[in-house]
Scaffold this motif. Structure first.
Motif, short mmCIF file in Angstrom:
data_model
loop_
_atom_site.label_atom_id
_atom_site.label_comp_id
_atom_site.label_asym_id
_atom_site.label_seq_id
_atom_site.Cartn_x
_atom_site.Cartn_y
_atom_site.Cartn_z
N THR A 1 0.94 -0.79 0.37
CA THR A 1 0.12 0.43 -0.12
C THR A 1 1.19 1.31 0.11
OG1 THR A 1 0.06 0.40 2.39
CG2 THR A 1 -1.36 -1.37 1.41
N LYS A 2 0.29 2.40 -0.62
CA LYS A 2 1.45 3.54 -0.90
C LYS A 2 1.70 4.15 0.96
CE LYS A 2 -0.11 4.98 -5.04
NZ LYS A 2 -0.27 6.01 -5.43
N ASN A 3 0.33 3.19 1.74
CA ASN A 3 1.28 3.37 3.27
C ASN A 3 1.99 2.91 3.70
OD1 ASN A 3 -0.66 6.16 3.85
ND2 ASN A 3 -2.18 4.20 3.52
N GLY A 4 1.97 1.74 3.32
CA GLY A 4 3.64 1.20 3.44
C GLY A 4 3.48 0.35 2.97
N THR A 5 4.38 -1.13 3.28
CA THR A 5 4.92 -2.65 2.89
C THR A 5 4.47 -3.61 3.81
OG1 THR A 5 6.56 -1.63 1.11
CG2 THR A 5 6.19 -4.07 1.49
N GLU A 6 4.12 -4.55 3.87
CA GLU A 6 3.93 -5.69 4.71
C GLU A 6 4.11 -7.22 3.80
OE1 GLU A 6 0.61 -8.11 7.48
OE2 GLU A 6 0.09 -6.47 5.78
N GLN A 7 4.85 -7.68 3.73
CA GLN A 7 5.26 -8.99 3.16
C GLN A 7 4.81 -9.73 3.83
OE1 GLN A 7 7.01 -8.90 0.56
NE2 GLN A 7 7.17 -6.87 -0.10
N ILE A 8 4.38 -10.51 3.62
CA ILE A 8 3.46 -12.26 3.47
C ILE A 8 3.86 -12.60 2.62
CG2 ILE A 8 2.23 -13.03 4.83
CD1 ILE A 8 0.48 -10.97 4.97
N TYR A 9 5.24 -13.48 2.51
CA TYR A 9 5.58 -14.17 1.13
C TYR A 9 6.07 -16.26 1.38
CZ TYR A 9 7.67 -15.45 -3.58
OH TYR A 9 8.10 -16.54 -4.58
N LYS A 10 5.27 -17.11 1.17
CA LYS A 10 6.68 -18.21 2.02
C LYS A 10 6.92 -18.93 0.48
CE LYS A 10 3.75 -18.46 5.71
NZ LYS A 10 2.28 -19.48 6.12
N ASN A 11 8.05 -18.91 0.27
CA ASN A 11 8.47 -20.06 -0.39
C ASN A 11 8.06 -21.07 -0.51
OD1 ASN A 11 9.96 -18.06 -1.01
ND2 ASN A 11 12.02 -19.26 -0.64
N GLN A 12 7.31 -21.61 0.55
CA GLN A 12 6.61 -23.53 0.35
C GLN A 12 5.69 -23.37 -0.66
OE1 GLN A 12 8.36 -26.16 2.02
NE2 GLN A 12 6.71 -26.58 0.67
N TRP A 13 4.57 -22.07 -0.84
CA TRP A 13 3.52 -22.10 -1.61
C TRP A 13 4.53 -22.11 -3.15
CZ3 TRP A 13 1.98 -16.67 0.55
CH2 TRP A 13 1.67 -16.85 1.79
N VAL A 14 5.12 -21.54 -3.69
CA VAL A 14 5.96 -22.15 -4.94
C VAL A 14 6.27 -23.42 -4.74
CG1 VAL A 14 7.83 -21.19 -6.60
CG2 VAL A 14 6.80 -19.66 -5.03
N PHE A 15 7.32 -23.95 -3.66
CA PHE A 15 7.60 -25.50 -3.90
C PHE A 15 6.58 -26.41 -3.77
CE2 PHE A 15 10.90 -23.63 -0.16
CZ PHE A 15 11.45 -23.68 -2.24
N ASP A 16 5.21 -25.84 -3.18
CA ASP A 16 4.36 -27.34 -3.45
C ASP A 16 3.23 -27.30 -4.47
OD1 ASP A 16 4.42 -27.65 -0.10
OD2 ASP A 16 2.93 -26.38 0.48
N ASN A 17 3.03 -26.04 -5.34
CA ASN A 17 3.05 -26.07 -6.29
C ASN A 17 4.26 -26.57 -8.14
OD1 ASN A 17 0.13 -24.46 -7.09
ND2 ASN A 17 0.96 -23.50 -4.89
N LEU A 18 4.93 -26.28 -7.26
CA LEU A 18 6.10 -27.62 -8.50
C LEU A 18 5.93 -28.04 -8.34
CD1 LEU A 18 8.80 -24.45 -8.09
CD2 LEU A 18 7.81 -24.57 -10.00
N ASP A 19 6.10 -29.18 -7.28
CA ASP A 19 6.23 -30.43 -6.92
C ASP A 19 4.43 -30.93 -7.25
OD1 ASP A 19 8.42 -30.19 -5.57
OD2 ASP A 19 6.95 -30.12 -3.29
N LEU A 20 3.71 -30.46 -7.04
CA LEU A 20 2.08 -30.68 -7.88
C LEU A 20 2.36 -30.96 -9.37
CD1 LEU A 20 -1.10 -31.79 -7.63
CD2 LEU A 20 -1.35 -29.58 -7.70
N ALA A 21 2.72 -29.76 -10.12
CA ALA A 21 2.95 -29.83 -11.43
C ALA A 21 3.55 -30.91 -11.98
CB ALA A 21 2.86 -28.49 -12.03
N LYS A 22 4.86 -31.23 -11.22
CA LYS A 22 5.73 -32.29 -11.31
C LYS A 22 5.38 -33.76 -11.65
CE LYS A 22 10.07 -34.12 -10.97
NZ LYS A 22 10.13 -35.59 -11.13
N GLU A 23 4.05 -33.92 -10.41
CA GLU A 23 3.82 -35.11 -9.59
C GLU A 23 2.59 -35.24 -11.59
OE1 GLU A 23 0.28 -35.78 -7.27
OE2 GLU A 23 1.31 -35.11 -6.46
N VAL A 24 1.59 -34.20 -11.74
CA VAL A 24 0.68 -34.21 -12.62
C VAL A 24 1.35 -34.72 -14.27
CG1 VAL A 24 -0.48 -33.10 -14.30
CG2 VAL A 24 -0.41 -32.82 -12.07
N ILE A 25 2.66 -34.27 -14.75
CA ILE A 25 3.54 -35.04 -15.32
C ILE A 25 4.47 -35.92 -15.70
CG2 ILE A 25 5.58 -34.01 -16.81
CD1 ILE A 25 5.16 -31.57 -16.70
#
Length: 287
Positions: free
Chosen positions: A86-110
């Motif tokens: 927001t223009k009043n500040g920055t709040e970071q809520i970021y989890k690499n695990q979200w990326v890991f889990d989605n990559l794992d699922l896509a690889k599993e599907v392939i």
């Protein structure tokens, strides 16, 4: 998508086919809606991938994409950032695990798709989607400048009204070493920067890619950038398509450029503008 400029892995796949192009997937959000997810569930799916209903729906869509014949499957990592700026500040809520889990699922599907020892089709490649900076702005879709007129709901102008340091922080987080390592572990071939609608954002993407060039080369990760456009010659926040392409053409880490999330009747003229800009930069192979 032409393949002359791509690394060996993509070129080899194209050469195994009877036509010199590769078919991408697309429309994850719409497809999740078709599976019964509402808009909130569809857009928050990357961050809720371990909820059974969400995971099963995403997996079903990925399977459908493969069954339809795509050559490149994109993991549902586009909006896997929980940051809110927001223009009043920055709040970071970021989890690499979200990326890991989605990559794992896509690889599993392939892996499951290829399990019957398919000899008739090459193994599809996996792409990791990186959403534009605009995904971090509350109440503002990447295309909001075209969808709404209320100033309170839109962030017009260069950088969506934010500082370069905010945008740089976001893309550095999306390309952290742990993420690139996991992407390589999952056999990701392409990092796809999608729905990019701002010239300053394009410049920062290239800056971040150049800063990580050694790691990207080590992991054999190719990259492409697709723009979202409001007119046939301007991106979402008003910068010229030509200026964006000139920046991308000069970035050795960017191996492909294109357009997405744009009104269909604009796509052909935009491609014409992109082709001319690439031709002028002697980089036409990147289209």
């Amino acid at each position: 998508m032409q393949t002359k400029y791509f690394p060996t892995l993509l070129t080899r796949l194209a050469n195994q086919k009877k036509y010199p192009c590769l078919i991408l997937d697309g429309g994850m959000g719409t497809s999740l809606n078709d599976e019964g997810l509402n808009e909130y569930d569809a857009w928050s799916a990357p961050r809720r991938i371990n909820e059974t209903y969400i995971r099963n729906s995403v997996k079903k869509v990925l399977c459908d994409f493969l069954d339809s014949g795509v050559d490149i499957l994109t993991a549902n990592t586009y909006d896997s950032c929980g940051s809110f700026l927001t223009k009043n500040g920055t709040e970071q809520i970021y989890k690499n695990q979200w990326v890991f889990d989605n990559l794992d699922l896509a690889k599993e599907v392939i892996d499951e798709f290829m399990a019957p020892k398919r000899c008739d089709v090459p193994r599809p490649l996996l792409a990791m989607s990186v959403g534009s900076f605009a995904t971090t702005i509350p109440r503002r879709a990447e295309t909001a400048n075209r969808e709404h007129n209320d100033k309170d709901d839109c962030f017009r102008g260069e950088g969506y009204g934010f500082k370069a340091s905010d945008i740089r922080l976001y893309f550095n987080a999306r390309l952290e070493e742990d993420i690139l390592h996991h992407a390589s572990k999952c056999d990701v071939a392409v990092i796809a920067f999608e729905t990019v609608g701002d010239l300053l954002e394009v410049k920062i993407i290239c800056e971040v890619l150049n800063s990580k060039s050694d790691l990207l080369n080590e992991k054999a990760l190719s990259t492409w950038v697709t723009l979202t456009c409001g007119t046939e010659d301007t991106v979402d926040t008003g910068g010229s398509v030509t200026s964006c392409i000139e920046v991308l053409a000069a970035c050795p880490q960017v191996t492909g450029v294109g357009v997405n999330c744009t009104e269909p009747h604009l796509v052909t003229p935009i491609i014409g503008v992109i082709k001319q800009a690439l031709r002028d930069c002697d980089a036409e192979e990147k289209l």
